[in-house]
Design a protein around this motif. Structure first.
Motif, PDB file in Angstrom:
ATOM      1  N   GLY A  53      -4.939  20.628  20.226  1.00 17.25           N
ATOM      2  CA  GLY A  53      -6.475  20.726  19.785  1.00 17.25           C
ATOM      3  C   GLY A  53      -6.680  19.307  20.395  1.00 17.25           C
ATOM      4  O   GLY A  53      -7.797  19.146  20.893  1.00 17.25           O
ATOM      5  N   GLY A  54      -6.113  18.264  20.174  1.00 19.49           N
ATOM      6  CA  GLY A  54      -6.491  16.698  21.093  1.00 19.49           C
ATOM      7  C   GLY A  54      -6.624  17.001  22.137  1.00 19.49           C
ATOM      8  O   GLY A  54      -7.531  16.496  22.979  1.00 19.49           O
ATOM      9  N   ALA A  55      -5.685  17.783  23.102  1.00 20.06           N
ATOM     10  CA  ALA A  55      -5.554  17.792  24.375  1.00 20.06           C
ATOM     11  C   ALA A  55      -6.842  18.842  24.896  1.00 20.06           C
ATOM     12  O   ALA A  55      -7.536  18.497  25.877  1.00 20.06           O
ATOM     13  N   LEU A  56      -7.125  19.712  24.216  1.00 19.53           N
ATOM     14  CA  LEU A  56      -8.321  20.777  24.437  1.00 19.53           C
ATOM     15  C   LEU A  56      -9.763  19.958  24.081  1.00 19.53           C
ATOM     16  O   LEU A  56     -10.697  19.868  25.087  1.00 19.53           O
ATOM     17  N   VAL A  57      -9.699  19.143  23.252  1.00 13.55           N
ATOM     18  CA  VAL A  57     -11.070  18.210  23.009  1.00 13.55           C
ATOM     19  C   VAL A  57     -11.023  17.374  24.257  1.00 13.55           C
ATOM     20  O   VAL A  57     -12.291  17.093  24.989  1.00 13.55           O
ATOM     21  N   LEU A  58     -10.100  16.783  24.659  1.00 15.71           N
ATOM     22  CA  LEU A  58      -9.875  15.776  25.759  1.00 15.71           C
ATOM     23  C   LEU A  58     -10.487  16.643  27.372  1.00 15.71           C
ATOM     24  O   LEU A  58     -11.261  16.172  27.738  1.00 15.71           O
ATOM     25  N   GLN A  59      -9.921  17.659  27.357  1.00 18.39           N
ATOM     26  CA  GLN A  59     -10.208  18.569  28.464  1.00 18.39           C
ATOM     27  C   GLN A  59     -11.655  18.929  28.626  1.00 18.39           C
ATOM     28  O   GLN A  59     -12.402  18.889  29.411  1.00 18.39           O
ATOM     29  N   ALA A  60     -12.233  19.253  27.480  1.00 20.20           N
ATOM     30  CA  ALA A  60     -13.563  19.797  27.341  1.00 20.20           C
ATOM     31  C   ALA A  60     -14.381  18.626  27.723  1.00 20.20           C
ATOM     32  O   ALA A  60     -15.413  18.537  28.450  1.00 20.20           O
ATOM     33  N   CYS A  61     -14.382  17.470  27.093  1.00 20.57           N
ATOM     34  CA  CYS A  61     -14.998  16.380  27.459  1.00 20.57           C
ATOM     35  C   CYS A  61     -15.041  15.965  28.788  1.00 20.57           C
ATOM     36  O   CYS A  61     -15.899  15.588  29.699  1.00 20.57           O
ATOM     37  N   TYR A  62     -13.561  15.792  29.259  1.00 14.64           N
ATOM     38  CA  TYR A  62     -13.754  15.464  30.703  1.00 14.64           C
ATOM     39  C   TYR A  62     -14.286  16.348  31.748  1.00 14.64           C
ATOM     40  O   TYR A  62     -15.055  16.011  32.660  1.00 14.64           O
ATOM     41  N   TRP A  63     -14.279  17.598  31.528  1.00 11.79           N
ATOM     42  CA  TRP A  63     -14.722  18.634  32.430  1.00 11.79           C
ATOM     43  C   TRP A  63     -16.343  18.610  32.273  1.00 11.79           C
ATOM     44  O   TRP A  63     -16.994  19.033  33.281  1.00 11.79           O
ATOM     45  N   VAL A  64     -16.948  18.531  31.137  1.00 15.97           N
ATOM     46  CA  VAL A  64     -18.342  18.310  30.994  1.00 15.97           C
ATOM     47  C   VAL A  64     -18.737  17.209  31.736  1.00 15.97           C
ATOM     48  O   VAL A  64     -19.927  17.220  32.412  1.00 15.97           O
ATOM     49  N   ARG A  65     -18.118  16.146  31.397  1.00 15.52           N
ATOM     50  CA  ARG A  65     -18.536  14.741  32.454  1.00 15.52           C
ATOM     51  C   ARG A  65     -18.206  15.109  33.501  1.00 15.52           C
ATOM     52  O   ARG A  65     -19.175  14.737  34.546  1.00 15.52           O
ATOM     53  N   PHE A  66     -17.396  15.698  34.257  1.00 12.91           N
ATOM     54  CA  PHE A  66     -17.058  15.895  35.736  1.00 12.91           C
ATOM     55  C   PHE A  66     -18.067  16.728  36.272  1.00 12.91           C
ATOM     56  O   PHE A  66     -18.336  16.281  37.161  1.00 12.91           O
ATOM     57  N   ARG A  67     -18.565  17.843  35.482  1.00 15.66           N
ATOM     58  CA  ARG A  67     -19.629  18.590  35.925  1.00 15.66           C
ATOM     59  C   ARG A  67     -20.804  18.227  35.842  1.00 15.66           C
ATOM     60  O   ARG A  67     -21.701  18.374  36.821  1.00 15.66           O
ATOM     61  N   TRP A  68     -21.357  17.493  34.802  1.00 20.28           N
ATOM     62  CA  TRP A  68     -22.657  17.566  34.581  1.00 20.28           C
ATOM     63  C   TRP A  68     -23.194  15.658  34.304  1.00 20.28           C
ATOM     64  O   TRP A  68     -24.317  15.722  34.397  1.00 20.28           O
ATOM     65  N   VAL A  69     -22.287  14.934  34.376  1.00 24.09           N
ATOM     66  CA  VAL A  69     -22.483  13.563  33.956  1.00 24.09           C
ATOM     67  C   VAL A  69     -22.002  12.770  35.067  1.00 24.09           C
ATOM     68  O   VAL A  69     -20.919  12.535  35.295  1.00 24.09           O
ATOM     69  N   ALA A  70     -22.911  11.744  35.535  1.00 23.56           N
ATOM     70  CA  ALA A  70     -22.614  10.906  36.632  1.00 23.56           C
ATOM     71  C   ALA A  70     -21.843   9.631  35.940  1.00 23.56           C
ATOM     72  O   ALA A  70     -22.337   9.446  34.915  1.00 23.56           O
ATOM     73  N   VAL A  71     -20.830   9.216  36.878  1.00 16.71           N
ATOM     74  CA  VAL A  71     -20.015   8.216  36.407  1.00 16.71           C
ATOM     75  C   VAL A  71     -21.125   6.903  36.670  1.00 16.71           C
ATOM     76  O   VAL A  71     -21.364   6.541  38.074  1.00 16.71           O
ATOM     77  N   PRO A  72     -21.653   6.182  35.763  1.00 15.70           N
ATOM     78  CA  PRO A  72     -22.338   5.001  36.062  1.00 15.70           C
ATOM     79  C   PRO A  72     -21.447   3.648  36.838  1.00 15.70           C
ATOM     80  O   PRO A  72     -20.256   3.827  36.471  1.00 15.70           O
ATOM     81  N   ALA A  73     -22.319   2.709  37.100  1.00 18.54           N
ATOM     82  CA  ALA A  73     -21.388   1.625  37.644  1.00 18.54           C
ATOM     83  C   ALA A  73     -21.613   0.396  36.999  1.00 18.54           C
ATOM     84  O   ALA A  73     -22.832  -0.317  37.524  1.00 18.54           O
ATOM     85  N   PRO A  74     -21.099   0.048  35.469  1.00 13.95           N
ATOM     86  CA  PRO A  74     -21.712  -0.783  34.858  1.00 13.95           C
ATOM     87  C   PRO A  74     -21.051  -2.511  35.303  1.00 13.95           C
ATOM     88  O   PRO A  74     -21.453  -3.109  34.925  1.00 13.95           O
TER      89      PRO A  74
END
Length: 158
Positions: A53-74
């Motif tokens: 479950g922990g690995a699946l949550v991590l994977q879900a967040c990673y792929w959502v971020r990878f696909r739809w959310v740009a990495v900011p440059a803070p």
């Protein structure tokens, strides 16, 4: 732009919580495997479901971020960026150690192998955890490298 940053921070917080949960759940199992090399280990169904479950949550967040959310440059500070790059490498040390123990020390010494199905499920779970830790380390690395190309070119001329 601001919504992107908020989404990114939220996803990173959940990813980091999932990684922390995985480390806290897996470390006692890892310690048991190391102290009892070659002996079959009983991992409770709860632990197996919690790890998956922990690995699946991590994977879900990673792929959502990878696909739809740009990495900011803070960060403009080179030291802070380097610390993130270092953290990305360090975050995968545990995954490498886990892989080494299971595949190079523990498996050859088993007196009795599990059934094919049990072995396949355990192997898939280990690979899922390793891949999840790898993805998290990439995420931290991307954060450390954000805007690096622009700042490193100007940094060399100074």
């Amino acid at each position: 732009m601001k919504n992107n940053n908020i989404r990114y921070v939220m996803l990173m917080v959940v990813e980091t919580a999932a990684v922390t949960f995985l480390y806290l759940t897996i470390f006692p199992i890892f310690r048991q495997v190391i102290t009892q090399l070659g002996e079959p280990q009983d991992i409770s169904p709860y632990q197996q479901v919690a790890v998956a479950g922990g690995a699946l949550v991590l994977q879900a967040c990673y792929w959502v971020r990878f696909r739809w959310v740009a990495v900011p440059a803070p960060f403009r500070n080179a030291l802070v960026r380097h610390l993130f790059l270092f953290a990305s490498r360090v975050s995968f040390f545990f995954g490498g150690a886990l892989f080494s123990v299971f595949f190079f020390r523990h498996v050859p010494e088993l007196d009795q192998f599990p059934s094919f199905i049990q072995g396949a499920v355990k192997l898939l779970e280990v690979l899922l955890v390793l891949f999840s830790l790898f993805c998290y380390s990439l995420e931290i690395e991307r954060l450390g490298r954000a805007k690096e190309d622009h700042s490193s070119a100007s940094g060399r001329t100074r």
